[in-house]
Design an enzyme around this catalytic site. Structure first.
Site, PDB file in Angstrom:
ATOM      1  N   ASP A  60      86.740 100.242  94.485  1.00  0.00           N
ATOM      2  CA  ASP A  60      86.958 100.872  93.312  1.00  0.00           C
ATOM      3  C   ASP A  60      86.657 102.314  93.877  1.00  0.00           C
ATOM      4  O   ASP A  60      85.953 102.856  94.592  1.00  0.00           O
ATOM      5  CB  ASP A  60      86.022 100.429  92.376  1.00  0.00           C
ATOM      6  N   GLU A  68      81.092  99.822  92.260  1.00  0.00           N
ATOM      7  CA  GLU A  68      80.304 100.722  92.659  1.00  0.00           C
ATOM      8  C   GLU A  68      80.238 101.989  91.982  1.00  0.00           C
ATOM      9  O   GLU A  68      79.010 102.735  91.886  1.00  0.00           O
ATOM     10  CB  GLU A  68      80.357 100.954  94.276  1.00  0.00           C
TER      11      GLU A  68
END
EC number: 3.5.1.18
Length: 381
Positions: free
Chosen positions: A71, A137
């Site tokens: 991400d 994250e």
């Protein structure tokens, strides 16, 4: 191959907490090369669903695991990017531009290439190579690495050493290896006074002077002098709100937010007690009520350099002809979850352009990172 892998990974618009196919791409690639893979989706609702992957080649110890995230943060104004697209790779002057190039799709691409080349060139190595990847994250980090680690350990897997591929280097590849991180605690302070007309202050109780005194003391307090591996803890005011658009009215309340990044001399709880003592003292003096809330996303941690950490540092030095410094600088990362299971290093690309418009990595830096990852696998397995 790391260049091709990186270009493919950047093309996925995997804005946290979405994978947008990035994890599925890695899953298919690793499965084709003999990895045992499992994708797990965790999350309380559809909007919070997080895609996670654990993939392993081999069943013996030591299990060397690459921990990372696909991400990325929001891309910002597309018009300011090369080719007007942060998810369409632009390659110019030996650089690859794209959102996630350094944080951290570049490191994923390098470890993919290094591990697959290592397996191809070493058919009888003694241990295992694994990947633990998440799409959460940069966001809440609630259903990502933390939950996936618990899941794989419940399944009987064990990681002996982890490489977290965060962009850790400062000026050149190899100058820093992170072996710990500072903690982070957020505070929200609300002070309740009594509103009134500015011409009649004796009939009101302005909460702002109290807040100003409190924030002045908090921002000037010396929390510590730092330690061998940690810089000084620091407090930063992040927001002040007064719901008052009228110039002749004393406000009834005010609110402030602030954050403390702290080293291993403190915990979120001890800092909260210290902060509240200061607030309580001044609010009593100004005869105002207060409400203090705090939340911590990470406690600080530091590892004693284990044999494998020292071996990794030696590989960096021998490969790149630079002696890395053990560091704890920067923000929080998923290393805070991994350290509960095994020793680790955080080592990746340069941090300079992470999260910025026109994020990029030099191709020469990718080669250096690939070399370190490959040589470490050769040394340890």
């Amino acid at each position: 191959m790391y260049i091709n892998y990186l270009k493919d990974l950047i093309s996925f618009k995997s804005v946290t907490p979405k994978s947008d196919g990035a994890i599925e791409y890695i899953n298919d690639l690793l499965k084709q090369h003999g990895f045992k893979t499992e994708i797990k989706i965790f999350g309380d609702s559809k909007s919070e669903q997080v895609t996670n992957l654990y993939a392993v080649f081999g069943s013996n110890e030591p299990n060397i695991c690459f921990v990372g995230h696909v991400d990325v943060v929001l891309e910002g104004n597309h018009e300011l990017w090369h080719n007007a697209s942060p998810f369409k790779v632009s390659q110019q002057d030996g650089k690859i531009y794209g959102r996630g190039a350094v944080d951290m799709k570049g490191a994923i691409a390098c470890f993919l290439a290094a591990s697959l080349d290592f397996i191809k060139n070493n058919t009888d190595f003694k241990g295992s190579i694994s990947f633990l990847l998440t799409s959460d994250e940069e966001g809440k980090a609630k259903h990502g690495t933390k939950e996936m680690l618990q899941y794989i350990y419940d399944q009987g897997y064990k990681i002996n050493f982890a490489i977290v591929g965060e962009p850790t280097c400062e000026k050149e590849i190899g100058d820093a290896i992170k072996i710990g991180r500072r903690g982070s605690v957020n505070f929200k302070l609300n002070i309740e006074g009594l509103s009134g007309h500015v011409a009649y202050p004796h009939k009101a109780n302005n909460p702002l002077p109290c807040l100003i005194i409190i924030l002045n003391e908090l921002t000037n307090i010396k929390l510590d002098e730092g330690t061998e591996f940690f810089q000084r803890s620091n407090l930063e005011v992040t927001n002040i709100e007064v719901s008052n658009n009228t110039s002749n009215v004393i406000p009834a309340s005010t609110e402030a937010s602030f954050n403390i990044r702290f080293n291993n001399l403190h915990s979120a709880e001890t800092l909260a007690k210290q902060v509240e003592e200061i607030i309580k003292q001044h609010c009593k003096e100004y005869k105002v009520d207060y409400k203090l809330e705090y939340s911590s996303s990470a406690e600080s941690f530091i590892q004693n350099p284990s044999d494998k950490i020292k071996e990794f540092a030696k590989v960096v030095e021998h490969t790149l002809k630079i002696k890395p410094e053990f560091s704890t600088s920067g923000g929080t990362s998923d290393a805070r979850f991994v350290k509960n299971y095994c020793p680790l290093v955080e080592f990746g690309l340069l941090s300079e352009t992470a999260h910025k418009i026109n994020e990029y990595t030099k191709i020469s830096d990718l080669q250096k990172l690939y070399d370190v990852y490959y040589n470490f696998l050769m040394e340890i397995l």
